[in-house]
Motif scaffolding. Structure first.
Motif, mmCIF file in Angstrom:
data_model
loop_
_atom_site.group_PDB
_atom_site.id
_atom_site.type_symbol
_atom_site.label_atom_id
_atom_site.label_comp_id
_atom_site.label_asym_id
_atom_site.label_seq_id
_atom_site.Cartn_x
_atom_site.Cartn_y
_atom_site.Cartn_z
ATOM 1 N N ARG A 281 1.028 -1.318 -0.180
ATOM 2 C CA ARG A 281 0.030 0.187 -0.064
ATOM 3 C C ARG A 281 0.895 1.243 -0.026
ATOM 4 O O ARG A 281 0.200 2.557 -0.236
ATOM 5 C CB ARG A 281 -0.915 0.092 1.239
ATOM 6 N N SER A 282 2.069 1.309 0.266
ATOM 7 C CA SER A 282 2.993 2.459 0.384
ATOM 8 C C SER A 282 3.628 2.636 -0.633
ATOM 9 O O SER A 282 4.822 1.903 -1.245
ATOM 10 C CB SER A 282 3.848 2.304 1.650
ATOM 11 N N PRO A 283 3.417 3.876 -1.208
ATOM 12 C CA PRO A 283 4.271 4.143 -2.553
ATOM 13 C C PRO A 283 5.674 4.267 -2.578
ATOM 14 O O PRO A 283 6.592 3.931 -3.137
ATOM 15 C CB PRO A 283 3.452 5.328 -3.115
ATOM 16 N N VAL A 302 4.382 -5.056 -10.061
ATOM 17 C CA VAL A 302 4.523 -4.336 -8.677
ATOM 18 C C VAL A 302 2.993 -3.579 -8.616
ATOM 19 O O VAL A 302 2.852 -2.774 -9.599
ATOM 20 C CB VAL A 302 5.550 -3.621 -8.523
ATOM 21 N N VAL A 303 2.483 -3.528 -7.601
ATOM 22 C CA VAL A 303 1.007 -3.316 -7.518
ATOM 23 C C VAL A 303 1.061 -2.061 -6.142
ATOM 24 O O VAL A 303 1.375 -2.680 -5.174
ATOM 25 C CB VAL A 303 -0.113 -3.958 -7.692
ATOM 26 N N VAL A 304 0.514 -0.852 -6.311
ATOM 27 C CA VAL A 304 0.291 -0.288 -5.125
ATOM 28 C C VAL A 304 -1.089 -0.397 -5.022
ATOM 29 O O VAL A 304 -1.924 0.399 -5.536
ATOM 30 C CB VAL A 304 0.697 1.307 -5.476
ATOM 31 N N ALA A 305 -1.490 -1.043 -3.641
ATOM 32 C CA ALA A 305 -2.894 -1.112 -3.312
ATOM 33 C C ALA A 305 -2.753 -1.692 -1.972
ATOM 34 O O ALA A 305 -1.915 -2.204 -1.379
ATOM 35 C CB ALA A 305 -3.505 -2.252 -4.196
ATOM 36 N N ASP A 306 -4.111 -1.623 -1.261
ATOM 37 C CA ASP A 306 -4.465 -2.279 0.047
ATOM 38 C C ASP A 306 -4.640 -3.559 -0.149
ATOM 39 O O ASP A 306 -5.729 -3.923 -1.085
ATOM 40 C CB ASP A 306 -5.639 -1.486 0.798
ATOM 41 N N ALA A 307 -4.091 -4.595 0.209
ATOM 42 C CA ALA A 307 -4.020 -5.966 0.215
ATOM 43 C C ALA A 307 -5.322 -6.427 0.200
ATOM 44 O O ALA A 307 -5.833 -7.257 -0.137
ATOM 45 C CB ALA A 307 -2.799 -6.676 0.831
#
Length: 446
Positions: A281-283, A302-307
């Motif tokens: 979640r952390s850029p 690579v994915v920026v997201a709340d798992a």
């Protein structure tokens, strides 16, 4: 911070490092600011960058030694202070803690430790009246401190009381004391290599552990060590490198690494031949993960997201290294016990359960889920898995076999899960001993 506040530092060698160490200790104990956050990055102490590499290393060691030995130091000072620690000047107490730590456990001449602590209080308006007290107490410490330190070992432990009570209840007092003793020693540097482990152990002046990690006593800038720029290895505690081994052969399999940053396990998965999707979640932490993968010449989506909210088609395998209190990393982060509270454990268990439920929903039938945390608290490890197994009847636990972890059966819990403790992996040289505290369970979806 105004430069004038540091004017005195340039006049006396070593005073700048001690002044900054004192600031950092105060921020940990009074303001609950993490040690590492104050050493690097955007929230670092503003004067850290003014120090030479040598003084920066000294400053970090000063702060860490006080935090590692805080219980013992406070016991010793209570015996040396007739009227107790000054209550109207935090800097006076911190100067005493720093001075005593140098006298007892660091290669600093006693007279220098005393003199520089005196200068610390001289430079502080509220503490200046305690110059005589600090001078006298630290001189007594140089004379009697070692005997008092041995006495302290019978009465106090160098960890927050709430943690020691928890560890005693779960592991027994003998093991709890062994854990706290392991915290006294600054841990060695552990490295995971891509190949030729024995050759790299020789080149890095280290030893090859049974688990395959390399352990070295080299300190300083990791980026300057051989093989770093070429991407031949990455820093990873030997315990943290074990959970990925529980997957077995990953070649060609799709794997989701949830809560992936900073990416040590992502690198392991990619190096093992998996098709990896790394989610965090952390850029800022994702940027670090990307940089690490780039240096190592390894690839992952690579994915920026709340798992716990992320959607994706099911995977062959999922690694969930869940956010936790991180009490298992206390060897490397001696501030953790003083920053965390008992209530933090309960606050995180809800998130861990949501993440576990999400992981199950993202797993193919027949797929493998490895859940792990760098916590010593059973609510974040054993109990979390037991709750999940009670709720999700499609899951079954697959016990860890000693052959999967280099025959180290002491690292396997009665239920068959991985459980490492800071006092594990004993060595004659305590600097080469120990592991981070880790828990990992392997679950298969029917």
């Amino acid at each position: 911070m105004p430069p004038s506040k540091f004017a005195l530092q340039t006049e006396v060698p070593g005073l700048a490092a001690r002044r900054i160490a004192a600031d950092i200790i105060d921020n940990v104990l009074l303001r609950r600011r993490a040690l590492d956050d104050q050493l690097d990055g955007v929230s670092a102490h503003p004067a850290v960058k003014t120090l030479s590499d040598r003084d920066r290393a000294l400053m970090r060691r000063l702060a860490a030694t006080v935090l590692r030995r805080l219980g013992t130091l406070r016991f010793i000072l209570s015996r040396l202070l007739d009227r107790g620690t000054p209550t109207d000047s935090q800097r006076a107490e911190t100067a005493l803690l720093l001075g005593a730590a140098q006298i007892l456990w660091m290669e600093v001449p006693d007279h220098a430790a005393v003199d520089l602590s005196v200068r610390l209080v001289q430079a502080d308006r509220r503490a200046a009246k305690y110059v005589g007290l600090v001078n006298a107490v630290l001189r007594r410490c140089a004379r009697d401190g070692q005997a008092l330190s041995e006495e302290a070992g019978q009465h106090v432990v160098d960890v927050a009381p709430w943690l020691f009570q928890r560890w005693s209840a779960h592991y027994g007092e003998t093991t709890a004391r062994a854990i706290t003793a392991a915290i006294h020693h600054e841990p060695a540097l552990d490295i995971t290599v891509k190949a030729n482990a024995q050759a790299w152990a020789t080149r890095l002046h280290g030893e090859l552990l049974p688990t395959g990690s390399i352990r070295t006593l080299l300190h300083g800038a990791v980026t300057l060590l051989p093989g770093f720029d070429e991407g031949n290895w990455w820093v990873q505690d030997a315990a943290a490198a074990l959970p990925v081994r529980l997957f077995g052969d990953l070649r060609g399999k799709t794997v989701a690494d949830l809560c992936a940053a900073p990416g040590g396990k992502t690198a392991q998965l990619a190096h093992a031949g998996a098709i990896v999707t790394a989610v965090d979640r952390s850029p800022a932490r994702i940027r670090r993960l990307r940089d690490n993968l780039s240096r190592l010449a390894l690839s992952a989506e690579v994915v920026v997201a709340d798992a716990d909210e992320w959607q994706h088609e099911p995977f062959d395998a999922i690694l969930l290294d869940a956010p936790c209190t991180a009490t298992g990393t206390i060897r490397r982060h001696p501030d953790i016990g003083w920053l965390k509270q008992d209530s933090d454990v309960a606050a995180l268990t809800g998130l861990q359960q949501r993440l576990l439920n999400k992981a199950v929903s993202l797993l193919k039938p027949g797929g493998t889920l490895v859940y792990c945390t760098c916590s010593l608290e059973p609510e974040e490890g054993e109990q979390a898995v037991e709750r999940l197994l009670a709720e999700e009847t499609s899951l079954r636990r697959v016990p860890v076999d000693p052959s999967e972890i280099a025959g180290l059966d002491e690292l396997i819990s009665p239920a068959g899960d991985l459980r490492t403790l800071p006092n594990h992996l004993a060595r004659p040289d305590p600097r080469l001993a120990g592991l981070d505290g880790f828990y990992a369970a392997r679950l298969i979806k029917a």
